[in-house]
Motif scaffolding. Structure first.
Motif: not given
Length: 222
Positions: A172, A176-178, A180, A183, A218, A221
């Motif tokens: 991450d 931003n705690s997501t 996607d 990143d 990545w 997750g």
């Protein structure tokens, strides 16, 4: 700001506009008798003259104002202030997904290579007068940033309202705690720039092993 004394610490003034033809200073203008400005960012504010240093911040009518450890766009060399940065603070997303200024979807957290990281002065933090962490200690420095996270992470406090936090998941990248595509592309930029955050194997060498390590984290997750 008006009054006997003004204190501005750990703030971010971005994309404000004084749009009247006679207006000046889109960011902050101080008319107090004295004051202190520290650990703050003034960026992309504008007035009728554009986005000059004076459009960001002006305390010329208040001689006893101390400016320190701040990032001020176009601040003149030799002007009043100590440890003043003029480089881009590198926000995560200055305009936000809609690419429109001041629409409310901006992400003003600092990106990994921001010059504002650890560039503040923790000794200038205000006291925790409201006991934000409910520990009955109002003499300690303010413990949280604007997002409610730890205020001092690393060697010193960051400049601006948001403290760069260590990611709970290394993949991450923008913290931003997501996970996607942002990143992924940010890692590639860091990787090809041979920037230290791209050293995912922590061996001091940025090579294909770091790329494969990032991709593994990545895709799964973390």
């Amino acid at each position: 700001l008006y009054g006997d004394a003004s204190t501005v610490v750990g703030c971010t003034f971005v994309e404000n506009t004084a749009d009247s033809p006679s207006s000046r200073v889109g960011g902050l203008e101080i008319h107090s008798r004295a004051g202190q400005i520290a650990n703050s960012i003034f960026w992309q504010n504008s007035d009728s003259s554009g986005a000059s240093g004076v459009a960001q911040l002006d305390f010329s009518r208040t001689p006893d104002v101390h400016l320190a450890n701040s990032c001020v766009q176009s601040w003149p060399t030799g002007a009043s202030g100590v440890n003043i940065l003029t480089a881009d603070p590198l926000f995560v997303n200055l305009l936000g997904p809609d690419a429109m200024p001041a629409s409310g979807d901006e992400d003003l957290h600092l990106s990994p290579n921001s010059p504002c990281i650890d560039a503040g002065d923790a000794s200038l933090l205000p006291r925790d007068f409201v006991d934000a962490d409910h520990d009955a200690n109002t003499a300690e420095p303010l413990p949280f940033d604007l997002s409610g996270r730890t205020r001092v992470v690393g060697a010193n406090v960051d400049i601006g309202a948001f403290e760069r936090q260590p990611p709970t998941c290394r993949a991450d990248i923008d913290a931003n705690s997501t996970l996607d595509s942002a990143d992924f592309f940010e890692f590639l930029r860091l990787f090809f720039d041979h920037a230290p955050p791209a050293d995912f194997t922590s061996d001091g060498i940025i090579d294909s092993a770091d790329l494969f390590s990032f991709i593994t984290q990545w895709t799964r997750g973390c």
